[in-house]
Design a protein around this motif. Structure first.
Motif, short mmCIF file in Angstrom:
data_model
loop_
_atom_site.label_atom_id
_atom_site.label_comp_id
_atom_site.label_asym_id
_atom_site.label_seq_id
_atom_site.Cartn_x
_atom_site.Cartn_y
_atom_site.Cartn_z
N GLN A 111 -0.79 -8.90 4.76
CA GLN A 111 -0.12 -10.09 4.22
C GLN A 111 -0.42 -10.30 2.74
O GLN A 111 0.03 -11.30 2.15
N HIS A 112 -1.14 -9.38 2.16
CA HIS A 112 -1.43 -9.44 0.72
C HIS A 112 -0.70 -8.31 0.01
O HIS A 112 -0.33 -7.30 0.62
N THR A 113 -0.49 -8.48 -1.28
CA THR A 113 0.19 -7.45 -2.05
C THR A 113 -0.75 -6.25 -2.27
O THR A 113 -1.96 -6.33 -2.05
N VAL A 114 -0.15 -5.16 -2.73
CA VAL A 114 -0.93 -3.97 -3.06
C VAL A 114 -1.99 -4.32 -4.11
O VAL A 114 -3.17 -3.96 -3.97
N PHE A 115 -1.57 -5.05 -5.14
CA PHE A 115 -2.50 -5.45 -6.20
C PHE A 115 -3.64 -6.28 -5.63
O PHE A 115 -4.81 -6.05 -5.95
N GLU A 116 -3.32 -7.25 -4.78
CA GLU A 116 -4.35 -8.12 -4.20
C GLU A 116 -5.31 -7.34 -3.32
O GLU A 116 -6.52 -7.64 -3.30
N ASN A 154 1.87 2.72 -8.47
CA ASN A 154 2.27 1.94 -9.63
C ASN A 154 3.76 1.64 -9.53
O ASN A 154 4.56 2.49 -9.17
N GLY A 155 4.11 0.40 -9.79
CA GLY A 155 5.48 -0.07 -9.58
C GLY A 155 5.64 -0.78 -8.25
O GLY A 155 6.66 -1.46 -8.03
N SER A 156 4.67 -0.63 -7.35
CA SER A 156 4.71 -1.31 -6.05
C SER A 156 3.57 -2.31 -5.91
O SER A 156 3.28 -2.77 -4.80
N GLU A 157 2.96 -2.70 -7.04
CA GLU A 157 1.77 -3.54 -6.96
C GLU A 157 2.04 -4.93 -6.37
O GLU A 157 1.14 -5.54 -5.78
N GLN A 158 3.27 -5.44 -6.49
CA GLN A 158 3.57 -6.77 -5.95
C GLN A 158 4.21 -6.70 -4.56
O GLN A 158 4.61 -7.73 -4.01
N ARG A 159 4.28 -5.52 -4.01
CA ARG A 159 4.83 -5.36 -2.67
C ARG A 159 3.78 -5.69 -1.62
O ARG A 159 2.61 -5.34 -1.77
N LEU A 160 4.18 -6.37 -0.53
CA LEU A 160 3.24 -6.65 0.54
C LEU A 160 2.80 -5.35 1.19
O LEU A 160 3.61 -4.46 1.46
N ALA A 161 1.50 -5.23 1.44
CA ALA A 161 0.96 -4.00 2.01
C ALA A 161 1.57 -3.69 3.37
O ALA A 161 1.73 -2.52 3.73
N GLY A 162 1.95 -4.73 4.11
CA GLY A 162 2.54 -4.52 5.43
C GLY A 162 3.90 -3.85 5.38
O GLY A 162 4.37 -3.34 6.40
#
Length: 264
Positions: A111-116, A154-162
């Motif tokens: 439920q967290h982004t890749v960056f998070e 990189n480029g997917s950092e704001q995507r949800l990990a799920g």
């Protein structure tokens, strides 16, 4: 070396300029009369990428459990660096000392982004107050950006990990391990369930990490092992001990390995 302070003192004295970073000598593990490891001895050099193969039940997982403190050896010694006796350290102390482990199934915060996910894994003070009020420094952001590029996200950092593919989740978890700045990384079947393209990219990733970290890879995919073993050492386990060891071509030609694992 049973206290955290002892672990820190030993880490400061860790000799990473030469020799073995991990040394197992005659490790045996017995569960209710079953000998999961039988006088297992091996060592991993600083910066080495070592592949471990062998049939199911050979003792690969138990060996990794011993290294990370999840299982205590019945007998034998396990040292990290020149001074740390792993048998006297807790799982937390071992992780703090610089050994990171990735299991076969990826465990990311979906439920967290890749960056998070990478931010949460960062090696920093994890007490509640500093975490709540932390602001990333430019150096910390730069570290996350570096890992994002390395793990091909990189480029997917704001995507949800799920929402990531299975392979991308595996890369993210490797990235989370790298955020902890480990000296030794243990990877359990890192390409299981991956597509051919994801497997190839994972091989590229591990080859890039070679020399920067000491890495132990347990894997059944022989094509993948061939890609990352190069001229390095492949260790074959059978019935809890080392059956054979050498370059990939030497191991593949060993009649004992063919008989118990590879087949003809």
């Amino acid at each position: 070396m049973s206290s955290m302070n002892d672990g820190r003192i030993a880490l400061q004295g860790l000799d990473t300029t030469h020799g073995a970073i991990l040394y197992l000598e005659e490790i045996s593990v017995v569960f209710d009369g079953f000998r999961a490891l039988n006088k297992l001895s091996l060592d991993i050099s600083v910066g080495e990428l070592r592949c471990i193969i062998g049939p199911n039940g050979a003792g690969k997982t138990t060996m990794m459990d011993v290294i990370t403190g999840k299982t205590r050896p019945t007998s034998g010694t396990a040292f990290f660096g020149q001074t740390m006796d792993l048998s006297r350290m807790s799982e937390h102390e071992i992780a703090h000392a610089g050994i990171g482990r990735k299991f076969q199934r990826p465990t990311v915060f979906e439920q967290h982004t890749v960056f998070e996910n990478l931010e949460l894994a960062m090696k920093m003070d994890k007490r509640v107050r500093p975490t709540l009020f932390a602001r990333l420094s430019s150096e910390q952001r730069g570290k996350i950006d570096e890992i994002l590029k390395l793990i091909r996200l990189n480029g997917s950092e704001q995507r949800l990990a799920g929402l990531l593919s299975h392979g991308q989740k595996q890369w993210l978890e490797i990235g989370m391990l790298l955020m902890q700045e480990p000296q030794l990384i243990l990877l359990d079947e890192p390409v299981a369930g991956m597509s051919d393209a994801e497997t190839a990219r994972t091989a590229e990733l591990l080859n890039e990490l070679r020399g920067k970290h000491s890495i132990m890879v347990v894997e059944h995919d022989m094509g993948f092992v061939a890609e990352i073993a190069q001229q390095g050492v492949v260790t074959v386990l059978h019935e809890g001990s080392v059956l054979a060891q050498g370059r990939m071509d030497e191991v593949q030609a060993d009649d004992r390995v063919i008989e118990v694992y590879l087949g003809r």
